[in-house]
Design an enzyme around this catalytic site. Sequence first.
Site, short mmCIF file in Angstrom:
data_model
loop_
_atom_site.label_atom_id
_atom_site.label_comp_id
_atom_site.label_asym_id
_atom_site.label_seq_id
_atom_site.Cartn_x
_atom_site.Cartn_y
_atom_site.Cartn_z
N GLY A 225 0.73 -1.28 0.08
CA GLY A 225 0.07 0.03 0.00
C GLY A 225 0.68 1.11 -0.03
O GLY A 225 2.15 0.98 -0.22
N ASP A 252 5.08 6.56 -10.35
CA ASP A 252 4.98 8.04 -11.22
C ASP A 252 3.41 8.09 -11.59
O ASP A 252 3.14 9.31 -11.00
CB ASP A 252 5.57 7.78 -12.53
O1 LIG Z 1 17.11 6.12 -13.59
P1 LIG Z 1 15.75 6.67 -12.93
O2 LIG Z 1 15.82 7.97 -13.50
O3 LIG Z 1 15.83 6.52 -11.53
O4 LIG Z 1 14.66 6.05 -13.28
C1 LIG Z 1 14.31 5.93 -14.90
C2 LIG Z 1 13.05 5.03 -14.95
O5 LIG Z 1 13.31 3.51 -14.48
O6 LIG Z 1 12.07 5.34 -14.18
C3 LIG Z 1 10.84 5.22 -14.81
C4 LIG Z 1 9.62 4.43 -14.09
O7 LIG Z 1 9.48 4.68 -12.92
C5 LIG Z 1 11.05 4.75 -16.12
O8 LIG Z 1 10.39 5.20 -17.31
C6 LIG Z 1 12.45 4.91 -16.46
O9 LIG Z 1 13.33 3.97 -17.33
#
Ligand SMILES: O=P(O)(O)OC[C@@]1(O)O[C@H](CO)[C@@H](O)[C@@H]1O
Length: 315
Positions: A225, A252
């Site tokens: 959660g 995200d």
């Molecule tokens: O290397 P970072 O910037 O920590 O993460 C990048 C990433 O893994 O984050 C997103 C998923 O949250 C993907 O779109 C991307 O490939």
Amino acid sequence: MILTVTPNPSLDRTYEVPSLDRGEVIRATGERMDPGGKGVNVSRAVAAAGQRTVAVLPLGGAPGALVADLLDQQGIEVAPVPVAGATRSNIALAESDGVLTKINAPGPELSGAERELLLETVRRQSRDASWIACCGSLPRGLAPSWYAELVARAHAAGARIALDTSGPALLAALRERPDVVKPNAEELAGAVGRPLATVGDAVKAAEELREMGARAVLASLGADGQLLVSDAGAWFGSARVAAVRSNVGAGDSSLAGFLIAGGNGPEALASAVAHGAAAVQLPGSVMPTPGDLDPAAVTVTAEVPADRVLKEPVS
Ligand SMILES: O=P(O)(O)OC[C@@]1(O)O[C@H](CO)[C@@H](O)[C@@H]1O
């Protein structure tokens, strides 16, 4: 308008494979390409919800042009910062049993002039932003204090900041009092330097992040959660999920849900949980539209189950 800043975006390539056999040639059974990077995904989710968003991101080389094309096809407004180095490609290997292995490249090194242009672009785009979401890892050339500087500048301009990053960049930015930080369980454990075994451990760690400067902490605990800890109290939210397809970008999507719903309090947490739960049921990093959400499957309570043992503890 919700402005997103992704200093290290990516072209996300997902290969579906039967299983991972090290040292062998593996034939993929499917592949997809998505514009990626955490802030980019937040913008995609905000746009999917029908709200205005602008994504600020450095773009360079052929992969950068592809990311721009894909975002254009999805109707995402972009404020690009042209850079000499090529945008990275991140690889996800999705096995048929649901296990996903991700390889994230370091990304291009930004020059001094490119760093300045990035900050200037954020400043120019911030004018009508209700929130600025600063997300993801930093590319080479940006010091760990870069987000701290961004938070200070944005606060001086009157904007609210949501920060989703980890390690030294997160710790350095806390002193500038970001309005909300969004660690996952691992990032939360890393920030306090302790393992997390229970929901109560996560609450304590979130409180510690607040003592270090965060005004609020939205922590995603995977299948367990999400937690919201702010000066108004602590809430715990969870959702029923039928089947997990891909958790790439689910955090995200949660952050987008939280900001869309005002970025404060239990309603915003419920929206974060609904968006995260919808995202894990979609392939790759596809972001949910309102039709994908199931608010009835979400529970939010101020009675945080502190003794609950995490299904995915962090050691
Ligand atoms: O290397 P970072 O910037 O920590 O993460 C990048 C990433 O893994 O984050 C997103 C998923 O949250 C993907 O779109 C991307 O490939």
